[in-house]
Enzyme design. Sequence first.
Site, PDB file in Angstrom:
ATOM      1  N   GLU A   1       0.809  -1.204   0.000  1.00 24.50           N
ATOM      2  CA  GLU A   1       0.000   0.000   0.000  1.00 24.50           C
ATOM      3  C   GLU A   1       0.856   1.273   0.000  1.00 24.50           C
ATOM      4  OE1 GLU A   1      -3.298   0.452  -0.407  1.00 24.50           O
ATOM      5  OE2 GLU A   1      -2.798   2.576  -0.314  1.00 24.50           O
TER       6      GLU A   1
ATOM      7  N   THR B   1      -5.689   1.431  -5.677  1.00 22.36           N
ATOM      8  CA  THR B   1      -5.293   0.015  -5.559  1.00 22.36           C
ATOM      9  C   THR B   1      -5.969  -0.840  -6.629  1.00 22.36           C
ATOM     10  OG1 THR B   1      -5.223   0.288  -3.161  1.00 22.36           O
ATOM     11  CG2 THR B   1      -5.054  -1.949  -3.986  1.00 22.36           C
TER      12      THR B   1
ATOM     13  N   HIS C   1      -1.733   3.270   4.642  1.00 21.62           N
ATOM     14  CA  HIS C   1      -2.741   3.969   3.836  1.00 21.62           C
ATOM     15  C   HIS C   1      -2.979   5.354   4.421  1.00 21.62           C
ATOM     16  CE1 HIS C   1      -6.471   4.940   1.830  1.00 21.62           C
ATOM     17  NE2 HIS C   1      -6.357   3.859   1.076  1.00 21.62           N
TER      18      HIS C   1
HETATM   19  C1  GP9 Z   1      -8.863  -0.925   0.284  1.00 24.14           C
HETATM   20  C2  GP9 Z   1      -7.419  -0.816  -0.040  1.00 24.14           C
HETATM   21  C3  GP9 Z   1      -7.015   0.616  -0.180  1.00 24.14           C
HETATM   22  O1  GP9 Z   1      -9.347  -2.214   0.267  1.00 24.14           O
HETATM   23  O2  GP9 Z   1      -7.099  -1.566  -1.142  1.00 24.14           O
HETATM   24  O3  GP9 Z   1      -7.534   1.154  -1.311  1.00 24.14           O
HETATM   25  P1  GP9 Z   1      -6.949   2.468  -1.977  1.00 24.14           P
HETATM   26  O4  GP9 Z   1      -7.618   3.634  -1.301  1.00 24.14           O
HETATM   27  O5  GP9 Z   1      -5.486   2.496  -1.775  1.00 24.14           O
HETATM   28  O6  GP9 Z   1      -7.322   2.342  -3.403  1.00 24.14           O
HETATM   29 MN    MN Z   2      -3.779   1.440  -2.312  1.00 20.73          MN
END
Ligand code: GP9
Ligand code: MN
Length: 400
Positions: free
Chosen positions: A38, A80, A195
């Site tokens: 992430e 993501t 995140h």
């Molecule tokens: C949520 C995670 C984060 O399930 O994949 O999402 P993002 O905000 O980075 O797209």
């Molecule tokens: Mn992400």
Amino acid sequence: DSSDITEILDHRIENYKEPDPELFGIAEGKNIIVLSLESLQSFVINETLFGEEITPFLNELIKDSYYFDQFYHQTEQGKTSDSEFIVANSLYPRDSGAVFFTHAGNEYHSLPEILNEEGYYTSVMHANNKSFWNRDMMYTAFEYDQFFDINYYDVNEENSIGWGLKDLDFFEQSIQLLKEQPKPFYSKFITLTNHFPFELEEEDHLISEFDSNSRTLNRYFPTVRYMDYALEHFFERLKEEGIYEESIFIIYGDHYGISENHKRAMSLFLEKDEITDLDQLQLQRVPMLVHIPGHKQNEIKHNVSGQIDIKPTIMHLLGLNTKNDVQFGSDLFSPEREEFTVLRDGSVITDKAVYTKGTCYRKMDGLEVSQLNCQEAVEKGATELRLSDKVIYGDLLRFY
Ligand code: GP9
Ligand code: MN
């Protein structure tokens, strides 16, 4: 209509690159463990903050891996999910909105589906609700065997922060799920702790926050450091369980974590007077590692490349032919590779030039140069995006 697919197939054949014979098939029969990290950007790799390494585990792993330091994310608003789309299909995501929402009903010839045909069990592990980003729908289109969503994890107040289950607990609990899977497997892990807004309890801080005027950037370092620590733990556990030796690892950052709203703070960290458009583009690099246990590998590769290249790379490592697959990327190890990457906003990067926000720069020294130096790459980039969009909007893989 179905004749449109011809143009796509011609383009594919023209751009096909032969694999490196030494690596072709090297991963045959092995498990494939994909780690989608992430918000991890390359600028923290092999760097320190107040004298402390930010990613000590990854820095060590890089010494025993193929590491690509000129590798770009190609995501847009789908974040993501865009990175997942690119990796699964070697197609570009949409220029706005999220293809995971708009085109989950399409026909795809995804990597999990291809591997499934080769006898692989395919899964995703991610401790979030299955409908987030419409994953449940799109994963069905990609034909994953299993999505281990939040319901497969024990998530409580104690082991959660920010968006949910902490990475350390996520990896620890995933080990059990992994052990129960049929082999060989293709499993993708999506981390969560690093995140935005990068929340982390004090007791989990393994490095100090930065001290700029951006709380976001300041907090990014402890969460990156924590993710790196969780990864180290995951590798230790895989070794204990005997899974490590029979697997290969594909590890990459999904997209940027620090937006351009934090340029001032970023310039402080990077010790630059200012962050130019060119710097901002270079900040779109994300780490990319291929780690093959038991294989001699300590090479930093400087190929200009992007997430679009992951699918052909994995297929070739497994000894699968990619010539007849509709892909817009090419194998990272191919000796015939072209030094070229296009980002979803039309920016292009080659070994000689960079084009972004309407300006052409000479790669060597960052000097602004005539548009003519970028023209060919810009046109190539536009063609790539146009044809990929055509596949998606026309649902063209129906005809192939
Ligand atoms: C949520 C995670 C984060 O399930 O994949 O999402 P993002 O905000 O980075 O797209
Ligand atoms: Mn992400």
